[in-house]
Design an enzyme around this catalytic site. Structure first.
Site, PDB file in Angstrom:
ATOM      1  N   HIS A   1       0.891  -1.376   0.074  1.00 42.69           N
ATOM      2  CA  HIS A   1      -0.050   0.040  -0.011  1.00 42.69           C
ATOM      3  C   HIS A   1       0.972   1.181   0.086  1.00 42.69           C
ATOM      4  CE1 HIS A   1      -3.566   2.599   0.875  1.00 42.69           C
ATOM      5  NE2 HIS A   1      -2.848   3.153   1.489  1.00 42.69           N
ATOM      6  N   CYS A   2       0.802   2.150  -1.055  1.00 38.72           N
ATOM      7  CA  CYS A   2       1.392   3.361  -1.083  1.00 38.72           C
ATOM      8  C   CYS A   2       0.485   4.472  -0.714  1.00 38.72           C
ATOM      9  CB  CYS A   2       2.248   3.518  -2.506  1.00 38.72           C
ATOM     10  SG  CYS A   2       3.290   4.836  -2.994  1.00 38.72           S
ATOM     11  N   VAL A   3       1.362   5.158   0.646  1.00 38.29           N
ATOM     12  CA  VAL A   3       0.893   6.368   1.089  1.00 38.29           C
ATOM     13  C   VAL A   3       0.618   7.507  -0.025  1.00 38.29           C
ATOM     14  CG1 VAL A   3       0.899   5.810   3.238  1.00 38.29           C
ATOM     15  CG2 VAL A   3       2.769   7.192   2.225  1.00 38.29           C
TER      16      VAL A   3
ATOM     17  N   ASN B   1      -2.126   7.070  -2.343  1.00 39.97           N
ATOM     18  CA  ASN B   1      -3.210   6.726  -1.547  1.00 39.97           C
ATOM     19  C   ASN B   1      -4.119   5.415  -2.219  1.00 39.97           C
ATOM     20  OD1 ASN B   1      -5.319   7.248   0.413  1.00 39.97           O
ATOM     21  ND2 ASN B   1      -6.505   8.351  -0.893  1.00 39.97           N
TER      22      ASN B   1
END
Length: 291
Positions: A126-128, A131
């Site tokens: 999951h890449c912040v 998002n």
């Protein structure tokens, strides 16, 4: 503080997307307002000066695709299809395992994302910054986004560094002398040149330092991402690979009589086949074959 950290890293929000765009905007504003004009006066090639803008356009396009594209959400409708895409290795991905949250059978290479609250096909991470999860259906966009972001940072670092070097050469600054604190004449050295440039062009030197560090950080991560793509692994699989069924892991300890099950990557089928799977996701290919 804990509540803020939980909000930033454990819930879907646009904080890092906005921060990403602000930082990118500030860097390009500085490049346009300072370096671009000076370089034109020094008759730099227009190709090199406009290359960062071309990379920016491509980068923003694939950044948007990485943000909005479904990474490969597993649903009741596609559960049976995705179960047939990858072989179960019985180490990281045993057969007949269900997701207790989604109440779905888990296809091989999938994982439940606690941030997005969904199971994702060929889950990477999951890449912040976008998002979104990175999975089977947007990994190609994320890879190109990362490549163009690294290239744009490196290009601006090179143009900025060449500008400062050209300025030193054109002004013959490296041949001049200065008077030190004791009243002695000293030949200008590298340390003095850096200090002089920082005092004369502080914003350009600061930007050069920023994009230089960013280039190394992004370049290192890009090399890691390309390695994973070339070997047909995901970040999730790489992280868990050495820990799968390991006798030294207390939460996965085996009986003394049992032999340890060593994880082996069964999904790698050669460089070009692995890259083709990134840019032509297996689920889509399988669906076309079914038709």
């Amino acid at each position: 503080m804990l509540g803020l950290l939980h909000y930033l890293f454990h819930t879907r929000n646009h904080t890092f997307v906005i921060l990403h765009l602000i930082l990118q905007g500030l860097v390009y504003t500085e490049y346009t307002g300072e370096i671009f004009g000076y370089c034109q006066e020094l008759e730099f090639s227009s190709y090199y000066l406009f290359l960062p803008y071309l990379l920016l356009i491509v980068n923003l396009f694939f950044f948007t695709l990485s943000c909005v594209t479904d990474p490969g959400t597993i649903t009741k409708a596609n559960e049976l299809l995705l179960l047939q895409v990858y072989e179960f290795d019985e180490a990281l991905f045993p057969k007949n395992r269900r997701c207790s949250t989604c109440d779905l059978r888990k296809p091989a290479r999938s994982k439940h994302c606690s941030v997005c609250n969904r199971c994702v096909h060929r889950f990477d991470h999951h890449c912040v910054w976008v998002n979104n999860c990175i999975g089977a259906w947007n990994a190609r966009y994320f890879l190109i986004y990362l490549l163009t972001l690294t290239a744009s940072a490196a290009t601006m670092a090179v143009v900025s560094a060449v500008f400062l070097v050209r300025l030193v050469v054109v002004s013959d600054l490296y041949l001049k002398t200065y008077v030190d604190d004791l009243g002695h004449f000293q030949v200008i050295n590298t340390v003095f040149l850096i200090q002089y440039m920082f005092l004369t062009f502080p914003r350009i030197v600061f930007m050069l330092g920023f994009v230089l560090v960013l280039s190394f950080l992004l370049g290192g991560y890009l090399c890691f991402a390309l390695y994973l793509a070339a070997t047909n692994q995901t970040t999730n699989e790489w992280y868990r690979g050495d820990r799968a069924w390991c006798q030294h892991c207390p939460h996965m300890a085996l009986p003394p009589s049992a032999e340890p099950h060593v994880y082996r990557n069964i999904h790698s089928h050669g460089l070009w086949s692995n890259l083709r799977e990134i840019f032509l996701p297996a689920a889509a290919h399988y669906e076309r074959k079914k038709k």
